[in-house]
Motif scaffolding. Structure first.
Motif, PDB file in Angstrom:
ATOM      1  N   HIS A 149       0.836  -1.202   0.000  1.00 58.92           N
ATOM      2  CA  HIS A 149       0.000   0.000   0.000  1.00 58.92           C
ATOM      3  C   HIS A 149       0.874   1.256   0.000  1.00 58.92           C
ATOM      4  CE1 HIS A 149      -3.728  -2.272   0.745  1.00 58.92           C
ATOM      5  NE2 HIS A 149      -2.940  -3.084   1.415  1.00 58.92           N
ATOM      6  N   PRO A 150       0.314   2.392  -0.398  1.00 58.33           N
ATOM      7  CA  PRO A 150       1.107   3.623  -0.549  1.00 58.33           C
ATOM      8  C   PRO A 150       1.653   4.148   0.780  1.00 58.33           C
ATOM      9  CG  PRO A 150      -0.988   3.797  -1.735  1.00 58.33           C
ATOM     10  CD  PRO A 150      -1.074   2.579  -0.876  1.00 58.33           C
ATOM     11  N   ARG A 151       2.753   4.875   0.647  1.00 57.83           N
ATOM     12  CA  ARG A 151       3.368   5.662   1.719  1.00 57.83           C
ATOM     13  C   ARG A 151       3.797   4.811   2.921  1.00 57.83           C
ATOM     14  NH1 ARG A 151      -0.972   8.057  -0.164  1.00 57.83           N
ATOM     15  NH2 ARG A 151      -2.219   7.466   1.641  1.00 57.83           N
ATOM     16  N   GLY A 152       4.196   3.605   2.659  1.00 61.28           N
ATOM     17  CA  GLY A 152       4.759   2.791   3.734  1.00 61.28           C
ATOM     18  C   GLY A 152       6.160   3.258   4.091  1.00 61.28           C
ATOM     19  N   TYR A 153       6.512   3.099   5.351  1.00 64.55           N
ATOM     20  CA  TYR A 153       7.846   3.493   5.822  1.00 64.55           C
ATOM     21  C   TYR A 153       8.437   2.326   6.585  1.00 64.55           C
ATOM     22  CZ  TYR A 153      11.515   5.908   8.449  1.00 64.55           C
ATOM     23  OH  TYR A 153      12.720   6.282   8.991  1.00 64.55           O
ATOM     24  N   THR A 154       9.688   1.973   6.272  1.00 61.98           N
ATOM     25  CA  THR A 154      10.345   0.901   7.008  1.00 61.98           C
ATOM     26  C   THR A 154      11.840   1.147   7.096  1.00 61.98           C
ATOM     27  OG1 THR A 154      10.792  -1.480   7.067  1.00 61.98           O
ATOM     28  CG2 THR A 154      10.539  -0.493   4.903  1.00 61.98           C
ATOM     29  N   ARG A 155      12.402   0.801   8.248  1.00 66.43           N
ATOM     30  CA  ARG A 155      13.843   0.842   8.456  1.00 66.43           C
ATOM     31  C   ARG A 155      14.254  -0.466   9.158  1.00 66.43           C
ATOM     32  NH1 ARG A 155      13.619   4.201   5.342  1.00 66.43           N
ATOM     33  NH2 ARG A 155      14.480   6.323   5.327  1.00 66.43           N
ATOM     34  N   GLN A 156      15.302  -1.086   8.644  1.00 69.51           N
ATOM     35  CA  GLN A 156      15.822  -2.306   9.267  1.00 69.51           C
ATOM     36  C   GLN A 156      17.323  -2.182   9.461  1.00 69.51           C
ATOM     37  OE1 GLN A 156      15.388  -6.056   7.095  1.00 69.51           O
ATOM     38  NE2 GLN A 156      15.476  -7.199   9.028  1.00 69.51           N
TER      39      GLN A 156
END
Length: 483
Positions: A353-360
């Motif tokens: 879905h749009p505008r997802g944010y993730t940092r790993q």
């Protein structure tokens, strides 16, 4: 320095009937399943039958609950087509499970709870011992109105019961489940439930979930007791939950051999927030295999901070699905692999879905020539996940000759309007950093200890609960002093 790196019975249909140990009954429905059983792995089905037998003799009321019967039915059928993993299977290419296969695997016995005493810095404590929910060792009375923490068998019929059934049923459609997920489904004696109603907050005093393992065998005995704890967490719309998940041996099993095979499912509804701290400090002679499966609805937030230092074999299978727009996922892991240890993180994050944010962020220290680290991280940005912002970084310190790291950061991007990055770094300590300390009068060993500790401090500092953070920091300092 040389190193290796690659970067690029409760059962509706008992398993013993499906293996034709005894003549098959005549109804056609059993005959339709028999051909599949001929493709099954005898070793896998032997473990499943032992788990089945141990539960059939249990007097616990949770054994016969509908959610557990459905889970076992689904898992037992899935096991018919499962084989024990080997290095020929891509997900286990660098993960050696021969330690398990060469052992005599037996179900852990029902623990003797009066002999145990568990502590927690939080007033909210849920204890599971050898897979069994131990309410006598738990403290759960200070939760907000409408919240529930306990056995799934204790949930009365009504909206909450239906909600939990739906959450469990949706996990049956999880396509990436593997052998160990299904073995847990067959062998778990209960499903522990944590439910936070819409708008409620459990943040300042987290729910401390202690997974304790009291049954273990001596080194060299070849006997490996296995337990299968399972937890379902449901956080409703706009609610907030802080949870600390801790795994350790107790009651004399701190250095013994056992196998912990756990599953935690987390459902995060619209606008909800979950802060999840996961601390694994099992016996260094134990096997620790864990699944975490999180599903996030729109505008929800999930943060996982992971510290893993124990286990001869430690593998964390982490899978997260972003099921709505404007969803935030932040993951940070720090592992320490010493003599004859393997630390393995396999993660998958799916954005639809749009505008997802993730940092790993993944960090690991391998301090011995027989130590190993494995990281396989996959972030998949599908067609409709436009304007996604995703970043992934793995860094490994190899502190001994022939120490091994196999890392595979992976971004699969189908959407065309995204901002994504990934990277990997594997090295020893930098000589100029050591020289900087020595030039200021700091001896070499103290300089190395300081640099090694600071490598993991970035992750440990993110644990939001001071008592847990101090405990983990103290343990890691002790480990580093003995490297």
């Amino acid at each position: 320095m040389p190193y290796c790196c690659w970067s690029s019975s409760p059962f509706p249909l008992p398993l013993r009937l499906l293996r034709r140990r005894s003549p098959l009954p005549s109804p056609p429905k059993t005959l339709t399943i028999t051909p599949r059983s001929s493709l099954s792995d005898p070793f896998v089905l032997e473990i499943a039958e032992k788990l089945e037998d141990s539960l059939s003799s249990s007097s616990s009321p949770s054994i016969q609950s509908l959610p557990l019967r459905r889970l076992r039915d689904s898992s037992s059928h899935s096991l018919l087509s499962r084989s024990w993993p080997s290095s020929k299977d891509e997900p286990f290419r660098f993960t050696d499970t021969s330690f398990l296969k060469n052992s005599s695997i037996l179900p852990a016995l029902t623990p003797s709870l009066p002999s145990l005493s568990l502590s927690s810095p939080s007033p909210n404590l849920m204890s599971l011992v050898d897979g069994h929910l131990a309410l006598s060792l738990s403290r759960l009375s200070s939760l907000p109105a409408g919240a529930f923490a306990g056995s799934v068998s204790a949930v009365p019929p009504g909206p909450l019961y239906d909600r939990l059934l739906a959450a469990l049923a949706s996990a049956d459609e999880f396509q990436d489940r593997d052998l160990f997920w299904d073995l847990n489904g067959v062998g778990t004696p209960d499903i522990a439930v944590i439910y936070i109603p819409a708008g409620a907050r459990v943040v300042d005093e987290p729910i401390h979930v202690r997974f304790c393992y009291s049954e273990g065998d001596e080194i060299g005995s070849q006997r490996l007791p296995v337990s299968n704890p399972r937890v379902l967490v449901v956080v409703e719309k706009g609610a907030e939950l802080a949870i600390v998940e801790e795994h350790s041996g107790v009651g004399g099993s701190e250095d013994r051999c056992y196998w912990a095979n756990s599953v935690m499912e987390i459902v995060i509804e619209e606008g909800a927030k979950v802060s999840h701290s996961y601390v694994q400090r099992q016996s260094v002679n134990a096997a620790h295999i864990k699944w975490t499966f999180a599903r996030q609805e729109l505008s929800s937030s999930y943060e996982l901070i992971e510290i893993s230092t124990g286990g001869r074999l430690s593998r964390h299978n982490l899978h997260i699905q972003q099921l709505g727009p404007d969803t935030v996922t932040e993951l940070a892991a720090f592992h320490v692999s010493q003599s004859n240890q393997m630390q393995d993180l396999h993660s998958g994050l799916v954005l639809d879905h749009p505008r997802g944010y993730t940092r790993q962020l993944h960090k690991c220290i391998v301090s011995h020539s027989s130590g190993q680290a494995v990281f396989d991280g996959n972030i998949k940005v599908n067609r409709f996940a436009q304007q996604t912002d995703a970043g992934q970084l793995t860094r490994t310190l190899l502190l001994a000759p022939r120490a091994t790291a196999n890392v595979k950061p992976n971004l699969q991007i189908i959407a065309d309007d995204v901002k994504c990055s990934h990277g990997a770094a594997i090295s020893d300590l930098e000589e100029d950093q050591l020289f900087y300390f020595q030039a200021r009068g700091v001896d070499l060993q103290t300089a190395r200890d300081a640099l090694v500790f600071s490598f993991g401090a970035e992750v440990m500092a993110r644990i939001p609960f001071e008592a847990i953070r101090k405990s983990v920091t103290s343990q890691v300092k002790e480990l580093i002093a003995n490297l």
